[in-house]
Design an enzyme around this catalytic site. Structure first.
Site, PDB file in Angstrom:
ATOM      1  N   GLN A 150       0.707  -1.151  -0.022  1.00 41.42           N
ATOM      2  CA  GLN A 150      -0.089   0.024  -0.023  1.00 41.42           C
ATOM      3  C   GLN A 150       0.883   1.407   0.176  1.00 41.42           C
ATOM      4  O   GLN A 150       2.058   1.272   0.465  1.00 41.42           O
ATOM      5  CB  GLN A 150      -0.919   0.028   1.340  1.00 41.42           C
ATOM      6  CG  GLN A 150      -0.079  -0.045   2.598  1.00 41.42           C
ATOM      7  CD  GLN A 150      -0.795  -0.552   3.880  1.00 41.42           C
ATOM      8  OE1 GLN A 150      -1.917  -0.336   3.633  1.00 41.42           O
ATOM      9  NE2 GLN A 150      -0.204  -0.967   4.690  1.00 41.42           N
ATOM     10  N   TYR A 179     -10.986   6.509  19.450  1.00 47.17           N
ATOM     11  CA  TYR A 179     -11.007   5.177  18.871  1.00 47.17           C
ATOM     12  C   TYR A 179     -10.193   4.064  19.695  1.00 47.17           C
ATOM     13  O   TYR A 179     -11.148   2.894  19.549  1.00 47.17           O
ATOM     14  CB  TYR A 179     -10.439   5.433  17.530  1.00 47.17           C
ATOM     15  CG  TYR A 179     -10.281   4.197  16.701  1.00 47.17           C
ATOM     16  CD1 TYR A 179     -11.488   3.621  15.991  1.00 47.17           C
ATOM     17  CD2 TYR A 179      -9.165   3.576  16.390  1.00 47.17           C
ATOM     18  CE1 TYR A 179     -11.131   2.456  15.322  1.00 47.17           C
ATOM     19  CE2 TYR A 179      -8.846   2.293  16.010  1.00 47.17           C
ATOM     20  CZ  TYR A 179     -10.050   1.963  15.110  1.00 47.17           C
ATOM     21  OH  TYR A 179      -9.994   0.413  14.726  1.00 47.17           O
ATOM     22  N   ASP A 203      -0.088   1.283  13.728  1.00 48.92           N
ATOM     23  CA  ASP A 203       0.050   2.505  14.365  1.00 48.92           C
ATOM     24  C   ASP A 203       0.613   2.400  15.695  1.00 48.92           C
ATOM     25  O   ASP A 203       0.898   3.513  16.166  1.00 48.92           O
ATOM     26  CB  ASP A 203      -1.297   3.421  14.245  1.00 48.92           C
ATOM     27  CG  ASP A 203      -2.509   2.861  14.860  1.00 48.92           C
ATOM     28  OD1 ASP A 203      -2.504   2.744  16.185  1.00 48.92           O
ATOM     29  OD2 ASP A 203      -3.064   2.240  14.265  1.00 48.92           O
ATOM     30  N   GLU A 222       1.352  -7.394  12.438  1.00 50.28           N
ATOM     31  CA  GLU A 222       1.054  -6.226  11.548  1.00 50.28           C
ATOM     32  C   GLU A 222       1.900  -6.859   9.910  1.00 50.28           C
ATOM     33  O   GLU A 222       2.956  -7.219  10.263  1.00 50.28           O
ATOM     34  CB  GLU A 222       1.510  -5.006  11.925  1.00 50.28           C
ATOM     35  CG  GLU A 222       1.892  -4.001  10.824  1.00 50.28           C
ATOM     36  CD  GLU A 222       0.769  -3.465  10.177  1.00 50.28           C
ATOM     37  OE1 GLU A 222       0.652  -3.219   9.032  1.00 50.28           O
ATOM     38  OE2 GLU A 222      -0.315  -3.303  10.877  1.00 50.28           O
ATOM     39  N   ASP A 257       1.677 -11.716   7.787  1.00 50.25           N
ATOM     40  CA  ASP A 257       0.188 -11.838   7.195  1.00 50.25           C
ATOM     41  C   ASP A 257      -0.521 -12.428   8.456  1.00 50.25           C
ATOM     42  O   ASP A 257       0.011 -13.490   8.776  1.00 50.25           O
ATOM     43  CB  ASP A 257       0.059 -12.399   6.056  1.00 50.25           C
ATOM     44  CG  ASP A 257      -1.370 -12.603   5.523  1.00 50.25           C
ATOM     45  OD1 ASP A 257      -2.381 -12.311   6.451  1.00 50.25           O
ATOM     46  OD2 ASP A 257      -1.458 -12.793   4.392  1.00 50.25           O
ATOM     47  N   CYS A 258      -1.609 -11.953   8.980  1.00 50.97           N
ATOM     48  CA  CYS A 258      -2.166 -12.414  10.122  1.00 50.97           C
ATOM     49  C   CYS A 258      -2.977 -13.703   9.805  1.00 50.97           C
ATOM     50  O   CYS A 258      -3.192 -14.553  10.677  1.00 50.97           O
ATOM     51  CB  CYS A 258      -3.261 -11.368  10.716  1.00 50.97           C
ATOM     52  SG  CYS A 258      -4.887 -11.219   9.697  1.00 50.97           S
ATOM     53  N   ASP A 278      -8.163  -5.121  14.096  1.00 46.51           N
ATOM     54  CA  ASP A 278      -7.850  -3.622  13.580  1.00 46.51           C
ATOM     55  C   ASP A 278      -7.506  -3.765  12.267  1.00 46.51           C
ATOM     56  O   ASP A 278      -6.699  -2.868  11.807  1.00 46.51           O
ATOM     57  CB  ASP A 278      -6.861  -2.799  14.518  1.00 46.51           C
ATOM     58  CG  ASP A 278      -6.771  -1.341  14.059  1.00 46.51           C
ATOM     59  OD1 ASP A 278      -8.048  -0.795  14.055  1.00 46.51           O
ATOM     60  OD2 ASP A 278      -5.785  -0.751  14.531  1.00 46.51           O
TER      61      ASP A 278
END
Length: 348
Positions: A150, A179, A203, A222, A257-258, A278
């Protein structure tokens, strides 16, 4: 050298069932002629007029007159200084005054929109997940990198602090502690001595807040190292120092990768007290058969239930229209049928 184009818009609704399009056109023509603009007119028997006005300085205007009572004016100027904007305001004021004269107080509504500035060095407009356009007070690009997955931007806003944007999707600002608190259970959960799995969360905000609550172990998965790199440096108010190291006394960060991680944990029989998703927001599309993102969400739900303890809790974020919320609830009900050994109480 940057050239900025500022677009201004004004819409005027008349209360008449039918508008005399020709009278409106003739009434407004002198305003544009005074600006020495060149006129081009298009007309339709049942659909009114479209008039365009161009100026030698590159500015132009479109005037659309509809028979059902709507008159809209759009002006675009290549001058972004206050003098240029004042001139546009002057033209719009003249148009409104003339319309009031033409319709003698029968105007139902006047709506003037603020300018949209195109071509600026810093893009201040970002769409929401449900297709609305938001203008931010962005004054600096502090991070801009392309990873294998991305585009990652971190922009500075005077109001919100630094903002993380992933492939055009606004994710989180430094001011968005609410949040983070919400996706953790709004302060109602006791994470002391608990095993926690965070899916995504690059984040570092969720990880940073949970670590303060003395958990037994937090595992964050992540996929994008560059998200972590950017947030570690430019989102310190969100992540603190927790991303300085990928492993601490009570946490570890896996750059993976989860999905394969969840499958591995399920095979190993590993269980967590909390799974916090998330990852990708619920898509706006209400046709899951046509949107592979729904299949992704179903897979994440299924795998998360397999690694969740009998009395564990699963938290996720949701931003969508009500129809999509109904589809999300339906998927949870399907999980109940697939995992009959679990008691699932769903709250939103």
């Amino acid at each position: 050298m940057n050239f900025l184009a500022a677009s201004f818009s004004c819409s005027i609704w008349t209360s008449e069932a039918c508008t005399d399009c020709n009278a409106v056109l003739k009434g407004l023509q002198p305003i544009f002629q005074q600006q020495r603009m060149t006129e081009t007119i298009h007309s339709w028997e049942d659909h009114g007029y479209l008039a365009t006005y161009t100026n030698k300085n590159g500015s132009f205007a479109t005037l659309r007159i509809y028979p059902h009572g709507l008159v809209s004016v759009d002006l675009q100027s290549y001058n972004d200084d206050m003098k240029g904007r004042d001139k546009i305001d002057h033209i719009l004021n003249k148009i409104e005054e003339r319309m009031k004269e033409l319709f003698q107080g029968s105007i139902k509504r006047v709506k003037r929109l603020p300018a949209i500035v195109r071509g600026d060095a810093i893009d201040r407009y970002w769409p929401t997940a449900d297709g609305r356009l938001v203008e931010y007070d962005i004054d600096e690009v502090v991070y801009d990198e392309d990873s294998s997955f991305q585009n990652i931007k971190i922009l500075h806003s005077k109001q919100f602090g630094n903002i993380l944007i992933l492939s055009g999707d606004v994710n989180l600002a430094e001011s968005d502690l609410a949040y983070t608190k919400a996706i953790m259970g709004s302060g109602k959960e006791d994470y002391t001595g608990k095993e926690v799995l965070i899916l995504g969360g690059g984040d570092g905000g969720i990880l940073y807040e949970i670590v303060k609550l003395k958990p037994k172990m937090v595992t964050m998965v992540e996929i994008d190292q560059l998200v972590i790199d950017g947030c570690r440096k430019y989102m310190r108010k969100t992540c603190g120092d927790v991303l300085d190291n990928l492993k601490g006394e009570c946490y570890q960060v896996l750059i993976e990768d989860c999905i394969p991680v969840l499958k591995r944990y399920a095979k190993e029989g590993r269980k967590f007290d909390y799974v916090i998703n998330d990852l990708t927001a619920v898509p706006i599309s209400t046709s899951p058969e046509e949107d592979s993102t729904w299949e992704f969400l179903r897979l994440i739900l299924d795998l998360s239930m397999k690694v969740l303890k009998q009395d564990g809790k699963y938290f996720t974020q949701l931003r969508s229209y009500c129809s999509c919320l109904d589809i999300y609830k339906h998927n949870f009900r399907n999980m109940m049928n697939c995992h009959r050994g679990l008691y699932l109480q769903v709250t939103f």
